[in-house]
Scaffold this motif. Sequence first.
Motif, PDB file in Angstrom:
ATOM      1  N   MET A   1       0.063 -10.742 -10.111  1.00  0.00           N
ATOM      2  CA  MET A   1       1.131 -11.715 -10.088  1.00  0.00           C
ATOM      3  C   MET A   1       2.459 -10.975  -9.986  1.00  0.00           C
ATOM      4  N   LYS A   2       3.356 -11.493  -9.167  1.00  0.00           N
ATOM      5  CA  LYS A   2       4.670 -10.895  -8.952  1.00  0.00           C
ATOM      6  C   LYS A   2       5.760 -11.936  -9.204  1.00  0.00           C
ATOM      7  N   LEU A   3       6.917 -11.438  -9.601  1.00  0.00           N
ATOM      8  CA  LEU A   3       8.115 -12.248  -9.729  1.00  0.00           C
ATOM      9  C   LEU A   3       9.120 -11.700  -8.725  1.00  0.00           C
ATOM     10  N   ILE A   4       9.616 -12.576  -7.862  1.00  0.00           N
ATOM     11  CA  ILE A   4      10.539 -12.179  -6.815  1.00  0.00           C
ATOM     12  C   ILE A   4      11.910 -12.776  -7.104  1.00  0.00           C
ATOM     13  N   PHE A   5      12.922 -11.912  -7.112  1.00  0.00           N
ATOM     14  CA  PHE A   5      14.312 -12.348  -7.178  1.00  0.00           C
ATOM     15  C   PHE A   5      14.896 -12.099  -5.800  1.00  0.00           C
ATOM     16  N   ALA A   6      15.408 -13.143  -5.157  1.00  0.00           N
ATOM     17  CA  ALA A   6      16.001 -13.000  -3.830  1.00  0.00           C
ATOM     18  C   ALA A   6      17.418 -13.553  -3.864  1.00  0.00           C
ATOM     19  N   ILE A   7      18.390 -12.700  -3.559  1.00  0.00           N
ATOM     20  CA  ILE A   7      19.789 -13.108  -3.558  1.00  0.00           C
ATOM     21  C   ILE A   7      20.206 -13.303  -2.109  1.00  0.00           C
ATOM     22  N   VAL A   8      20.609 -14.526  -1.766  1.00  0.00           N
ATOM     23  CA  VAL A   8      21.005 -14.846  -0.396  1.00  0.00           C
ATOM     24  C   VAL A   8      22.365 -15.551  -0.408  1.00  0.00           C
ATOM     25  N   ILE A  46      10.977 -16.673  -7.670  1.00  0.00           N
ATOM     26  CA  ILE A  46       9.699 -17.136  -7.132  1.00  0.00           C
ATOM     27  C   ILE A  46       8.575 -16.361  -7.803  1.00  0.00           C
ATOM     28  N   GLY A  47       7.649 -17.065  -8.399  1.00  0.00           N
ATOM     29  CA  GLY A  47       6.445 -16.441  -8.937  1.00  0.00           C
ATOM     30  C   GLY A  47       5.307 -16.659  -7.955  1.00  0.00           C
ATOM     31  N   THR A  48       4.593 -15.591  -7.607  1.00  0.00           N
ATOM     32  CA  THR A  48       3.515 -15.735  -6.628  1.00  0.00           C
ATOM     33  C   THR A  48       2.446 -14.662  -6.826  1.00  0.00           C
ATOM     34  N   ASP A  49       1.314 -14.874  -6.193  1.00  0.00           N
ATOM     35  CA  ASP A  49       0.232 -13.891  -6.219  1.00  0.00           C
ATOM     36  C   ASP A  49       0.622 -12.664  -5.402  1.00  0.00           C
ATOM     37  N   ASP A  50       0.046 -11.529  -5.766  1.00  0.00           N
ATOM     38  CA  ASP A  50       0.374 -10.255  -5.111  1.00  0.00           C
ATOM     39  C   ASP A  50       0.233 -10.325  -3.587  1.00  0.00           C
ATOM     40  N   GLU A  51      -0.832 -10.968  -3.113  1.00  0.00           N
ATOM     41  CA  GLU A  51      -1.090 -10.980  -1.674  1.00  0.00           C
ATOM     42  C   GLU A  51      -0.144 -11.891  -0.894  1.00  0.00           C
ATOM     43  N   LYS A  52       0.678 -12.703  -1.568  1.00  0.00           N
ATOM     44  CA  LYS A  52       1.612 -13.590  -0.875  1.00  0.00           C
ATOM     45  C   LYS A  52       3.053 -13.080  -0.880  1.00  0.00           C
ATOM     46  N   VAL A  53       3.282 -11.916  -1.478  1.00  0.00           N
ATOM     47  CA  VAL A  53       4.641 -11.360  -1.564  1.00  0.00           C
ATOM     48  C   VAL A  53       5.225 -11.133  -0.172  1.00  0.00           C
ATOM     49  N   VAL A  91      28.258  -9.494   5.966  1.00  0.00           N
ATOM     50  CA  VAL A  91      27.855 -10.378   4.870  1.00  0.00           C
ATOM     51  C   VAL A  91      26.523 -11.016   5.231  1.00  0.00           C
ATOM     52  N   GLY A  92      25.922 -11.678   4.258  1.00  0.00           N
ATOM     53  CA  GLY A  92      24.666 -12.371   4.503  1.00  0.00           C
ATOM     54  C   GLY A  92      23.472 -11.458   4.304  1.00  0.00           C
ATOM     55  N   GLY A  93      22.373 -11.843   4.883  1.00  0.00           N
ATOM     56  CA  GLY A  93      21.135 -11.112   4.663  1.00  0.00           C
ATOM     57  C   GLY A  93      20.572 -11.478   3.301  1.00  0.00           C
ATOM     58  N   ALA A  94      19.740 -10.644   2.766  1.00  0.00           N
ATOM     59  CA  ALA A  94      19.132 -10.911   1.459  1.00  0.00           C
ATOM     60  C   ALA A  94      18.901  -9.608   0.722  1.00  0.00           C
ATOM     61  N   THR A  95      19.015  -9.680  -0.590  1.00  0.00           N
ATOM     62  CA  THR A  95      18.630  -8.582  -1.467  1.00  0.00           C
ATOM     63  C   THR A  95      17.448  -9.089  -2.279  1.00  0.00           C
ATOM     64  N   ILE A  96      16.334  -8.370  -2.219  1.00  0.00           N
ATOM     65  CA  ILE A  96      15.092  -8.850  -2.823  1.00  0.00           C
ATOM     66  C   ILE A  96      14.545  -7.822  -3.809  1.00  0.00           C
ATOM     67  N   PHE A  97      14.191  -8.311  -5.000  1.00  0.00           N
ATOM     68  CA  PHE A  97      13.555  -7.493  -6.027  1.00  0.00           C
ATOM     69  C   PHE A  97      12.177  -8.084  -6.294  1.00  0.00           C
ATOM     70  N   VAL A  98      11.151  -7.241  -6.338  1.00  0.00           N
ATOM     71  CA  VAL A  98       9.789  -7.682  -6.648  1.00  0.00           C
ATOM     72  C   VAL A  98       9.350  -6.957  -7.913  1.00  0.00           C
ATOM     73  N   ILE A  99       8.948  -7.754  -8.908  1.00  0.00           N
ATOM     74  CA  ILE A  99       8.632  -7.219 -10.233  1.00  0.00           C
ATOM     75  C   ILE A  99       7.214  -7.634 -10.623  1.00  0.00           C
ATOM     76  N   ASN A 100       6.477  -6.707 -11.238  1.00  0.00           N
ATOM     77  CA  ASN A 100       5.153  -7.043 -11.766  1.00  0.00           C
ATOM     78  C   ASN A 100       5.280  -8.016 -12.934  1.00  0.00           C
ATOM     79  N   VAL A 101       4.375  -8.968 -13.008  1.00  0.00           N
ATOM     80  CA  VAL A 101       4.363  -9.949 -14.092  1.00  0.00           C
ATOM     81  C   VAL A 101       3.076  -9.743 -14.896  1.00  0.00           C
ATOM     82  N   GLU A 102       3.251  -9.566 -16.172  1.00  0.00           N
ATOM     83  CA  GLU A 102       2.106  -9.352 -17.046  1.00  0.00           C
ATOM     84  C   GLU A 102       1.350 -10.652 -17.306  1.00  0.00           C
ATOM     85  N   GLN A 103       2.088 -11.737 -17.476  1.00  0.00           N
ATOM     86  CA  GLN A 103       1.467 -13.035 -17.750  1.00  0.00           C
ATOM     87  C   GLN A 103       2.309 -14.144 -17.136  1.00  0.00           C
TER      88      GLN A 103
END
Length: 107
Positions: A1-8, A46-53, A91-103
């Motif tokens: 499971m991953k947690l994605i932070f996307a700043i747009v 966004i919380g999602t499964d690893d394979e959907k990141v 300007v614009g584009g996106a900054t994306i962080f992907v973090i492991n989620v324990e639970q």
Amino acid sequence: MKLIFAIVSNDDSAKVSSALTKAKFSVTKLATTGGFLLSGNTTFIIGTDDEKVQEVIEIIGKHSKKRTQMIPSSASYGVGMYASYPVEVTVGGATIFVINVEQFEKL
């Protein structure tokens, strides 16, 4: 499971949100402000499964484009003398962080 932070950019927020929702991703939106231009942004969580990141990243990339913008700037020419002139910045584009989620629980 991953947690994605996307700043747009707010300019792209509606398109990104619509595309993620259409692809069946649960999205939380936060209004944020950028530090460089002090302009409005949207941070998506966004919380999602690893394979959907990669799918999430591709959707965000497709709907958040970089562009140039003219902003005022000033230069100092001695004591008390300033001149204002426009500077082109990207300007614009996106900054994306992907973090492991324990639970992850959805209650």
